[in-house]
Design an enzyme around this catalytic site. Sequence first.
Site, short mmCIF file in Angstrom:
data_model
loop_
_atom_site.label_atom_id
_atom_site.label_comp_id
_atom_site.label_asym_id
_atom_site.label_seq_id
_atom_site.Cartn_x
_atom_site.Cartn_y
_atom_site.Cartn_z
N GLY A 51 2.38 -0.99 8.68
CA GLY A 51 3.60 -0.52 8.28
C GLY A 51 4.75 -0.39 9.11
CE LYS A 84 -2.04 1.60 3.77
NZ LYS A 84 -1.98 3.05 3.66
N PRO A 134 -6.12 -1.48 8.84
CG PRO A 134 -6.46 0.78 8.79
CD PRO A 134 -7.10 -0.58 8.48
CE LYS A 156 -6.74 6.91 4.96
NZ LYS A 156 -5.25 6.52 4.77
N GLY A 187 -3.39 -2.43 17.60
CA GLY A 187 -4.06 -3.64 17.30
C GLY A 187 -3.43 -4.71 17.26
CB SER A 190 -6.76 2.88 12.74
OG SER A 190 -6.27 3.56 11.93
CB ILE A 222 -16.67 17.31 -6.40
CG1 ILE A 222 -15.34 17.79 -7.27
CG2 ILE A 222 -16.76 18.58 -5.61
CD1 ILE A 222 -15.62 19.00 -8.51
CB THR A 277 -11.67 16.34 -8.05
OG1 THR A 277 -11.88 17.67 -8.32
CG2 THR A 277 -10.17 16.44 -7.55
O1 C5P Z 1 2.63 2.29 10.62
P1 C5P Z 1 1.00 1.65 10.56
O2 C5P Z 1 1.12 0.17 10.79
O3 C5P Z 1 0.20 2.36 11.51
O4 C5P Z 1 0.45 2.12 9.33
C1 C5P Z 1 -0.92 2.03 8.92
C2 C5P Z 1 -1.10 2.62 7.59
O5 C5P Z 1 -2.62 2.51 7.28
C3 C5P Z 1 -0.74 3.77 7.39
O6 C5P Z 1 -0.48 4.08 5.81
C4 C5P Z 1 -2.01 4.79 7.51
O7 C5P Z 1 -2.25 5.80 6.82
C5 C5P Z 1 -3.21 3.80 7.02
N1 C5P Z 1 -4.55 3.78 7.58
C6 C5P Z 1 -4.91 3.93 8.94
N2 C5P Z 1 -6.15 4.03 9.28
C7 C5P Z 1 -7.04 4.31 8.28
C8 C5P Z 1 -6.74 4.02 7.10
C9 C5P Z 1 -5.41 4.20 6.94
O8 C5P Z 1 -3.96 3.64 9.63
N3 C5P Z 1 -8.45 4.08 8.71
#
Ligand code: C5P
Length: 207
Positions: free
Chosen positions: A184, A31, A161, A59, A168, A112, A63, A66
């Site tokens: 990540g 991702k 995530p 994300k 989590g 999250s 409109i 775009t």
């Molecule tokens: O480093 P970490 O495991 O927290 O990364 C989570 C990834 O998921 C990041 O790229 C964050 O922007 C993305 N994300 C998130 N929560 C969401 C949607 C996307 O943490 N609801």
Amino acid sequence: MNRIIFALDVYDYNEALSLSRELSNDVFAIKVNWPLVMNNGISIVKEISRYSNVICDFKIADIDNTNRLITEKARENNAWGIITHSFTGRRSLKAVVSAAGDMKVFSLVSMSQESFIDNYTDDLVKMSMEENVYGLVAPGNRIDILRHIRSMSGDLKIIAPGIGAQGGGITDAIMAGADYVIIGRSIYSDPEPLKKVKSLNEILGDD
Ligand code: C5P
């Protein structure tokens, strides 16, 4: 089945390419988010797509026109999937789904981060299903909300995530109904990212 989506939240081109090459066989998808694309341009998506499915976490929240323009750029660069917000409503979501073609659309229905305003989450899930998205983004660290979204969303794929750095637990998220977990920092900040991914896959019982 591999259930890890690696969140490649780095800036540096060489680091991004080398992590992509190293981890691609052991993750389901990579991702990419704004930090990487802002530093390197959208063509980085095409480069990483040589190694892995790429999900563009843009994300999208604009409109319809775009949204279409953004989605087309991801598609032109071989993205496998794209993440869009859904709170902007049906017309905006439709524009993404229609511009996506074969790309998989994931609709974000809750976040999250605990400060996300969940008042409309049920409506967002219903609308996303009606608009035939491929999957949903739901929080892997807010288990009750994830479980609730799973109960509403039939066989839509859920990517979650919030694992590790955001608190989590990987198996908790899968048990609550996530099909894939997005991870990540716990991977790219580890001194040995490949070893880390392999150990997470072992916990999940995947090869
Ligand atoms: O480093 P970490 O495991 O927290 O990364 C989570 C990834 O998921 C990041 O790229 C964050 O922007 C993305 N994300 C998130 N929560 C969401 C949607 C996307 O943490 N609801």
